[in-house]
Design a protein around this motif. Structure first.
Motif, PDB file in Angstrom:
ATOM      1  N   MET A 197       0.715   6.622 -11.160  1.00 36.56           N
ATOM      2  CA  MET A 197      -0.691   6.779 -10.777  1.00 36.56           C
ATOM      3  C   MET A 197      -1.009   8.152 -10.195  1.00 36.56           C
ATOM      4  N   ILE A 198      -0.018   8.810  -9.616  1.00 34.84           N
ATOM      5  CA  ILE A 198      -0.303  10.088  -8.968  1.00 34.84           C
ATOM      6  C   ILE A 198      -0.112  11.226  -9.957  1.00 34.84           C
ATOM      7  N   VAL A 253      -3.151   3.538  -2.198  1.00 31.78           N
ATOM      8  CA  VAL A 253      -3.214   2.758  -3.434  1.00 31.78           C
ATOM      9  C   VAL A 253      -2.732   1.359  -3.072  1.00 31.78           C
ATOM     10  N   THR A 254      -3.567   0.353  -3.275  1.00 32.83           N
ATOM     11  CA  THR A 254      -3.223  -1.021  -2.927  1.00 32.83           C
ATOM     12  C   THR A 254      -2.862  -1.801  -4.177  1.00 32.83           C
ATOM     13  N   MET A 255      -1.716  -2.470  -4.119  1.00 32.91           N
ATOM     14  CA  MET A 255      -1.244  -3.290  -5.238  1.00 32.91           C
ATOM     15  C   MET A 255      -0.965  -4.702  -4.736  1.00 32.91           C
ATOM     16  N   PHE A 259       3.291   3.239  -8.776  1.00 34.98           N
ATOM     17  CA  PHE A 259       2.650   4.255  -7.941  1.00 34.98           C
ATOM     18  C   PHE A 259       2.950   5.647  -8.483  1.00 34.98           C
ATOM     19  N   GLU A 263      -5.439   8.992   0.182  1.00 31.90           N
ATOM     20  CA  GLU A 263      -6.079   7.688  -0.028  1.00 31.90           C
ATOM     21  C   GLU A 263      -5.023   6.669  -0.453  1.00 31.90           C
ATOM     22  N   ALA A 271       0.782   5.627  -0.110  1.00 25.48           N
ATOM     23  CA  ALA A 271      -0.042   6.824   0.070  1.00 25.48           C
ATOM     24  C   ALA A 271       0.877   8.027   0.248  1.00 25.48           C
ATOM     25  N   ARG A 313       0.852  -1.195   0.000  1.00 24.06           N
ATOM     26  CA  ARG A 313       0.000   0.000   0.000  1.00 24.06           C
ATOM     27  C   ARG A 313       0.881   1.236   0.000  1.00 24.06           C
TER      28      ARG A 313
END
Length: 75
Positions: free
Chosen positions: A53-54, A33-35, A50, A31, A17, A15
């Motif tokens: 993704m941001i 992000v779970t991988m 990650f 929030e 964040a 995870r």
């Protein structure tokens, strides 16, 4: 205030964040992000995923928690 990436790595999931810390206290935590760890060959590939993704530059500071056995100085 310091911006950093928080990471919790377990056997099944990792995870990530974004967080802000001031005077030793968490001011905000984004929030998570779970991988699935099985979907990434290494921490580096999960980190890069990650980062993609941001919608902002990734902070240079990080706090990492890793689940697993500790034997003396070996993790």
């Amino acid at each position: 205030m310091t911006r950093l990436v928080t990471v919790d790595i377990g056997g099944t999931h990792a995870r990530f964040a974004l967080a802000e810390v001031a005077e030793g206290r968490v001011v905000s935590l984004g929030e998570p992000v779970t991988m699935k760890t099985a979907e990434h060959a290494s921490f580096q590939t999960a980190w890069e995923a990650f980062d993609e993704m941001i919608d902002e530059p990734i902070p240079q500071a990080v706090a990492i928690a890793i689940a697993g056995p500790i034997n003396a100085e070996v993790i």
